[in-house]
Design a protein around this motif. Structure first.
Motif, short mmCIF file in Angstrom:
data_model
loop_
_atom_site.label_atom_id
_atom_site.label_comp_id
_atom_site.label_asym_id
_atom_site.label_seq_id
_atom_site.Cartn_x
_atom_site.Cartn_y
_atom_site.Cartn_z
N ARG A 11 30.69 27.57 -32.34
CA ARG A 11 31.55 27.01 -33.41
C ARG A 11 30.74 26.13 -34.34
N GLU A 12 31.13 26.15 -35.61
CA GLU A 12 30.47 25.33 -36.62
C GLU A 12 30.61 23.85 -36.24
N PRO A 13 29.57 23.03 -36.53
CA PRO A 13 29.63 21.60 -36.21
C PRO A 13 30.88 20.90 -36.76
N GLN B 16 33.82 22.12 -37.41
CA GLN B 16 35.00 22.52 -36.62
C GLN B 16 35.02 21.81 -35.27
N GLN B 17 33.85 21.61 -34.69
CA GLN B 17 33.79 20.89 -33.42
C GLN B 17 34.19 19.42 -33.59
N ALA C 188 29.52 12.93 -35.66
CA ALA C 188 29.38 13.28 -34.24
C ALA C 188 28.47 12.29 -33.52
N ASP D 191 37.98 19.48 -33.99
CA ASP D 191 38.60 19.74 -32.69
C ASP D 191 38.59 18.50 -31.81
N TYR D 192 37.49 17.78 -31.83
CA TYR D 192 37.37 16.56 -31.03
C TYR D 192 38.35 15.49 -31.51
N PHE E 236 27.26 18.74 -29.92
CA PHE E 236 27.72 20.07 -30.28
C PHE E 236 27.31 21.07 -29.21
#
Length: 181
Positions: A115-117, A119-120, A104, A123-124, A111
């Protein structure tokens, strides 16, 4: 420095954008010296990434130039990944638990929400077409399944891993083992 010559005769010519580190989103560092040699290896790696390979692992003992080769490959492929080329240095990580934050940070992703990091991050990346270079993966080998998860979730993402050990992940298609992983 870059210069452009303008002339009335060129008015009907369309020139593609110059391939510089500023032309595509990235976090690639400026190399202090020229990259000499390994042309065959670079061409083969670029060919593999242009084909079906979505994961390449450059593995060798320390000091063999894996990081420099991966950085040169990433710079060379800037034009193929319109949404960016990003290097993630994992040398300072003590465990794979920090892998989502490292990725990230390299992407400039912050973040938010419950939502869990991880999963983020997924998603990104899900709709992106980009290249991730995960450098020094031997520090977070227990995070290898996360690489598989990332590749399954984000079809447009390609990953180059440098490591002192192979990841030993099954290929995403079929049961065959990827000789580059």
């Amino acid at each position: 420095q870059l210069f452009q010559l303008s002339h009335p005769g060129f008015a009907q010519q369309s020139f593609p954008p110059l391939l510089t580190l500023d032309s595509v989103p990235n976090n690639l560092g400026l190399q202090l010296n020229a990259f000499i040699g390994r042309d065959k290896e670079l061409a083969e790696l670029a060919r593999l990434l242009a084909g079906d390979a979505r994961l390449l692992t450059l593995h060798a003992p320390g000091g063999y130039g894996k990081t420099r080769l991966a950085s040169q490959l990433a710079a060379q492929l800037l034009g193929r990944f319109p949404q960016g080329v990003y290097e993630v240095d994992l040398a300072a990580l003590a465990s794979a638990e920090r892998l989502p934050e490292a990725i990230a940070s390299a992407l400039g992703l912050q973040f938010f929400g419950p939502r869990e990091p991880w999963q983020q991050v997924l998603d990104y990346l899900r709709s992106k077409q980009l290249l991730l270079v995960l450098d020094n993966f031997e520090h977070v080998m227990d995070g290898a399944p996360l690489v598989t998860e990332l590749l399954k979730a984000a079809a447009g993402v390609r990953v180059v891993v440098t490591s002192r050990e192979p990841l030993r992940l099954a290929q995403l298609r079929g049961r065959r083992r990827d000789p580059y992983s």
